[in-house]
Enzyme design. Sequence first.
Site, PDB file in Angstrom:
ATOM      1  CD  GLU A 268      -2.091  -1.280   3.135  1.00 14.04           C
ATOM      2  OE1 GLU A 268      -1.679  -0.508   3.878  1.00 14.04           O
ATOM      3  OE2 GLU A 268      -3.106  -2.202   3.178  1.00 14.04           O
ATOM      4  N   PRO A 269       1.549   1.395  -1.228  1.00 11.80           N
ATOM      5  CG  PRO A 269       2.469   1.621  -3.137  1.00 11.80           C
ATOM      6  CD  PRO A 269       1.556   0.918  -2.374  1.00 11.80           C
ATOM      7  CB  CYS A 337      -0.776  35.438  13.051  1.00  6.51           C
ATOM      8  SG  CYS A 337      -0.800  36.764  11.660  1.00  6.51           S
TER       9      CYS A 337
HETATM   10  C1  PLP Z   1      -0.785   5.747   5.582  1.00  5.74           C
HETATM   11  C2  PLP Z   1      -0.951   4.490   5.205  1.00  5.74           C
HETATM   12  C3  PLP Z   1      -0.276   3.859   4.250  1.00  5.74           C
HETATM   13  C4  PLP Z   1       0.619   4.662   3.361  1.00  5.74           C
HETATM   14  O1  PLP Z   1       1.666   4.991   4.052  1.00  5.74           O
HETATM   15  P1  PLP Z   1       3.080   5.642   3.348  1.00  5.74           P
HETATM   16  O2  PLP Z   1       4.231   6.072   4.368  1.00  5.74           O
HETATM   17  O3  PLP Z   1       2.416   7.008   2.723  1.00  5.74           O
HETATM   18  O4  PLP Z   1       3.502   4.885   2.057  1.00  5.74           O
HETATM   19  C5  PLP Z   1      -0.524   2.408   3.892  1.00  5.74           C
HETATM   20  N1  PLP Z   1      -1.138   1.811   4.746  1.00  5.74           N
HETATM   21  C6  PLP Z   1      -2.126   2.218   5.806  1.00  5.74           C
HETATM   22  C7  PLP Z   1      -3.025   1.428   6.411  1.00  5.74           C
HETATM   23  C8  PLP Z   1      -1.743   3.486   5.890  1.00  5.74           C
HETATM   24  O5  PLP Z   1      -2.626   3.796   7.119  1.00  5.74           O
END
Ligand code: PLP
Length: 410
Positions: A268-269, A337
Amino acid sequence: MELKGNDYYIQGLQVQQLCDEFGTPLYLYDADKIKAQLDKLQEAFGGFPVRFKYAAKALTNISILKLMRHYGLGLDVVSIQEAMLGLKAGYPAKDILYTPNCVSFEEIQMAVEMGVMINIDNISILEQFGHQYGGSVPICIRLNPHIMAGGNTKISTGHIDSKFGISVLQMRHLLRVVKTNGIKVVGLHVHTGSDILDAEVFLRGAQIVFDAAREFEELQFLDFGSGFKVPYRHDDATTDLRQVGSRLKEAVAGFTKDYGREVEIWFEPGKYLVSEAGYLLVRTNVIKTTPATVFAGVDSGMNHLIRPMMYDAYHDMFNLSNPNGIQRVYTVVGYICETDTLGWDRKLNELKEGDIIAIKNAGAYGYSMSSNYNSRFRPAEVLVYEGKAHLIRRRETLDDLLRNQQEVEF
Ligand SMILES: *Cc1c(COP(=O)(O)O)cnc(C)c1O
């Protein structure tokens, strides 16, 4: 971005001209860079069935979601609203993985109705889920492997104090709840947080998932989350993807043999795909010399890019308008500010008022974490795709600020 002579270009378009056309502050994204990052992931992870789910929260613009779908990715969402955006962007529900944390059971029920894959990360919800749906809705389970990945504790999610996931130490309880309710578990998930530097740490997390997987007979996928590091400074170390890829390939082969059949491997990038593709372009309003430093005050701030103030994140930056000038030291600050420093002690080519500063690594967690603090309008967003600049979000106006407000007359 590419420097030719005195000008910077993205896909042949002069960036200064884009600033003139769309105004500043401006979020500017380069689709080619996103594609290049995706190619690197696809090259590194092969030899087993692999799927990438773009983590929408990094940059949630609907056109970016559509671009990712066009590139063949699925979607990882963390809220029901992101799931709705995903459907609107054309993702089939089955390509959306919904990984919420601390949401109500009502939100989980909505996700069931939408037909997205649900990733459950606590035993209380798992029990309610099992009670209501039994084995009729297949799910994924988010485990907490208790691994301290790199980065700071705010962005690290797998450690012992973390609120995320079901602890691997609770496996017996987890299995009791699953078996008693006949819950159909088709996926296991870990996401240890951002900034994995070390192939070893990553593989330790993976091994915990492989071990846990033996307890579940109906798995279709194992999801290793994200956390691939990108450089924020020019000499920053990054994740050695090839090394992670080849080590994982061996580990997957071992697992497949043990398990008796293949399962898909998911990632999941978020940041990895979009961080470097994005720039926040800001205009220098004021050069202000104090007894301590020279401030460059710009037409943006922590309302548009909160990472420096929130995480002490370092965002590299450069003077886009004067790339060949002599270098001087500046403290670059916003117009909010409140102390809102974008960069301390930065060597930039000499700045004059009106010059554009390009802030790098602004694609991930830039616009998506922005706010209207100080009642400032949020910037426009522009995506350069196949040599053409597309306005993918217009700059806000006073109407946007007032949209949901109710005026009481006194
Ligand atoms: C935020 C998140 C990601 C992505 O993380 P990155 O560091 O942006 O790649 C992937 N999986 C889950 C479950 C997340 O909460």
